[in-house]
Design a protein around this motif. Sequence first.
Motif, PDB file in Angstrom:
ATOM      1  N   LEU A  69       0.909  -1.135  -0.057  1.00 52.76           N
ATOM      2  CA  LEU A  69       0.130  -0.033  -0.047  1.00 52.76           C
ATOM      3  C   LEU A  69       0.789   1.381  -0.046  1.00 52.76           C
ATOM      4  N   GLY A  70       1.044   1.789  -1.136  1.00 50.95           N
ATOM      5  CA  GLY A  70       1.648   2.927  -1.131  1.00 50.95           C
ATOM      6  C   GLY A  70       3.168   2.940  -2.061  1.00 50.95           C
ATOM      7  N   ALA A  71       3.393   3.780  -2.760  1.00 51.47           N
ATOM      8  CA  ALA A  71       4.706   3.687  -3.517  1.00 51.47           C
ATOM      9  C   ALA A  71       5.370   5.246  -3.707  1.00 51.47           C
ATOM     10  N   GLY A  72       5.352   5.961  -2.692  1.00 48.27           N
ATOM     11  CA  GLY A  72       5.980   7.225  -2.701  1.00 48.27           C
ATOM     12  C   GLY A  72       7.648   6.876  -2.518  1.00 48.27           C
ATOM     13  N   VAL A  73       8.609   7.833  -1.931  1.00 46.35           N
ATOM     14  CA  VAL A  73       9.743   7.612  -2.019  1.00 46.35           C
ATOM     15  C   VAL A  73      10.151   6.364  -1.134  1.00 46.35           C
ATOM     16  N   VAL A  74       9.573   5.962  -0.074  1.00 49.05           N
ATOM     17  CA  VAL A  74       9.982   4.727   0.564  1.00 49.05           C
ATOM     18  C   VAL A  74       9.356   3.430  -0.033  1.00 49.05           C
ATOM     19  N   GLY A  75       8.145   3.577  -0.453  1.00 53.20           N
ATOM     20  CA  GLY A  75       7.524   2.291  -1.190  1.00 53.20           C
ATOM     21  C   GLY A  75       7.959   2.071  -2.366  1.00 53.20           C
ATOM     22  N   SER A  76       8.449   2.906  -3.320  1.00 58.31           N
ATOM     23  CA  SER A  76       9.230   2.575  -4.446  1.00 58.31           C
ATOM     24  C   SER A  76      10.591   2.032  -4.176  1.00 58.31           C
ATOM     25  N   GLN A  77      11.201   2.424  -3.311  1.00 61.25           N
ATOM     26  CA  GLN A  77      12.496   1.967  -2.968  1.00 61.25           C
ATOM     27  C   GLN A  77      12.212   0.460  -2.621  1.00 61.25           C
ATOM     28  N   ILE A  78      11.348   0.307  -1.573  1.00 62.08           N
ATOM     29  CA  ILE A  78      10.972  -1.177  -1.428  1.00 62.08           C
ATOM     30  C   ILE A  78      10.736  -2.169  -2.271  1.00 62.08           C
ATOM     31  N   ALA A  79      10.050  -1.576  -3.349  1.00 63.43           N
ATOM     32  CA  ALA A  79       9.400  -2.221  -4.713  1.00 63.43           C
ATOM     33  C   ALA A  79      10.781  -2.605  -5.355  1.00 63.43           C
ATOM     34  N   ARG A  80      11.726  -1.640  -5.479  1.00 61.87           N
ATOM     35  CA  ARG A  80      12.869  -2.111  -6.348  1.00 61.87           C
ATOM     36  C   ARG A  80      13.709  -3.057  -5.702  1.00 61.87           C
ATOM     37  N   LEU A  81      14.005  -2.850  -4.380  1.00 63.15           N
ATOM     38  CA  LEU A  81      14.878  -3.719  -3.579  1.00 63.15           C
ATOM     39  C   LEU A  81      14.104  -5.376  -3.839  1.00 63.15           C
TER      40      LEU A  81
ATOM     41  N   ASP B 113      10.229   4.461 -12.054  1.00 59.54           N
ATOM     42  CA  ASP B 113      11.369   3.775 -12.444  1.00 59.54           C
ATOM     43  C   ASP B 113      11.452   2.496 -11.612  1.00 59.54           C
ATOM     44  N   GLY B 114      11.891   1.305 -12.298  1.00 57.47           N
ATOM     45  CA  GLY B 114      12.188  -0.046 -11.731  1.00 57.47           C
ATOM     46  C   GLY B 114      11.210  -0.663 -11.367  1.00 57.47           C
ATOM     47  N   ILE B 115       9.765  -0.353 -11.414  1.00 57.14           N
ATOM     48  CA  ILE B 115       8.629  -0.883 -11.032  1.00 57.14           C
ATOM     49  C   ILE B 115       7.555  -1.081 -12.336  1.00 57.14           C
ATOM     50  N   PRO B 116       7.461  -2.388 -12.644  1.00 61.51           N
ATOM     51  CA  PRO B 116       6.536  -2.559 -13.735  1.00 61.51           C
ATOM     52  C   PRO B 116       5.071  -2.269 -13.485  1.00 61.51           C
ATOM     53  N   ALA B 117       4.545  -1.479 -14.340  1.00 63.88           N
ATOM     54  CA  ALA B 117       3.173  -1.011 -14.631  1.00 63.88           C
ATOM     55  C   ALA B 117       2.198  -1.651 -14.289  1.00 63.88           C
TER      56      ALA B 117
END
Length: 427
Positions: free
Chosen positions: A9-21, A52-56
């Motif tokens: 739930l969420g893909a801001g600064v933190v969420g996007s980094q979690i997803a990429r990792l 960036d780095g997260i599949p749509a």
Amino acid sequence: MKTLKVGMLGAGVVGSQIARLLIANKSDLASRAGANLELVSIAVKDSKLKRDGIPAALLTNDAKSIVNDPQIDLVIEVIGGIDPAKELILTALKNGKSVVTANKALLAKHGAELYAAADKANVDLYYEAAVAGAIPILRPLRESLVGDHVIRVMGIVNGTTNYILTKMDENGAAFADALKEAQALGFAESDPSADIEGFDAAAKAAILAGLAFHSRVTDNDVYREGISKITAADVKVAKAMEMVIKLLAIAELTPEGAVSVRVHPALISRTHPLASVRDSFNAVFVEAESAGQMMFYGKGAGGAPTASAILGDLVAVARHKVNGGIGPKESDYADLKIAQIGQTKTRYLIRLNVADKPGVLESVAHVFASHQVSIQTVRQTGAGDKAELIVMTHSSNESSLSATVKDLKNLPVVTDVASVLRVEGVN
């Protein structure tokens, strides 16, 4: 190897980094968790926005679809705030999904309700990232020190305020200028009130206190003052006394066995370990009966540090899913009373602008004596209309110290009480 499906739930600064990792380190995380951690859905406000780095294909506007999806095993919440985060997390827990969150505001206000829901569903609720970013402090309190008796927790848990106070101390900057610099560098929001007025630190203090003293503590139980009234003159006086000003979150046991929880700026000696914590870094100083003194230090905010803590929790709850069992539940057996700020014992440094004439010190000392507040040191600077008294007290009840300051303001020989600061970590 078993596969556990993860929704976020969420893909801001933190969420996007979690997803990429999660995507980039999939193999390593699987080896550590004992299961493949497959990120299958991410709820966002705008699913058409490219990240960036997260599949749509992973993005959705429907957060409820994640917490209600029977195929999803684990949920990460990084949207923050109370609504809709509270309802989403409660739904996920009710549906048998373990939850990892960084939501300090929600935990500080409704932690008991979330714990109850996790307990009823027999699932995990982990939240290491809610306090001090990457610094592992909650799990040591929750697990490592569970066989000890914590006496005091004192920490710098807000990077914005620590950055501002560092620049005021090192560069002689005024508060407003240091704040603008913090905003320009991204350390402070355009509306910095949650940080500079102590709300963020108060939520974290509530979480720390609840874990340390096995009692339910909410943000409403925390006495709070911010740093917006700290001046360059305060910092200059602190320097002259070999001290530094920090915004501290403090949770401690009172002599009567209650829990005092407070957030406010305070003077600490430059020899204290917390004094060397600079810029946007955080640190938490813990005193325990058997373990003694410990300090946990590191990056307290930011996408990568917070993602590190989130993924650490995710691996822990995944292991429980694979091997059976769950982590620690809420520990509130002690049910200690919350001490009012007036019951707290502390020390004050008081700066008084006074008339430069005979009898001033005697008049001032009489006010302190009338409230049974002992003076440790008195220093006078300036002369004439710019005479200033700097008074350091011994430890006393906050209520007595507060009453002393009130009477000093009404004293004819005192033209102004320039500032009042608490003093911590000094014998």
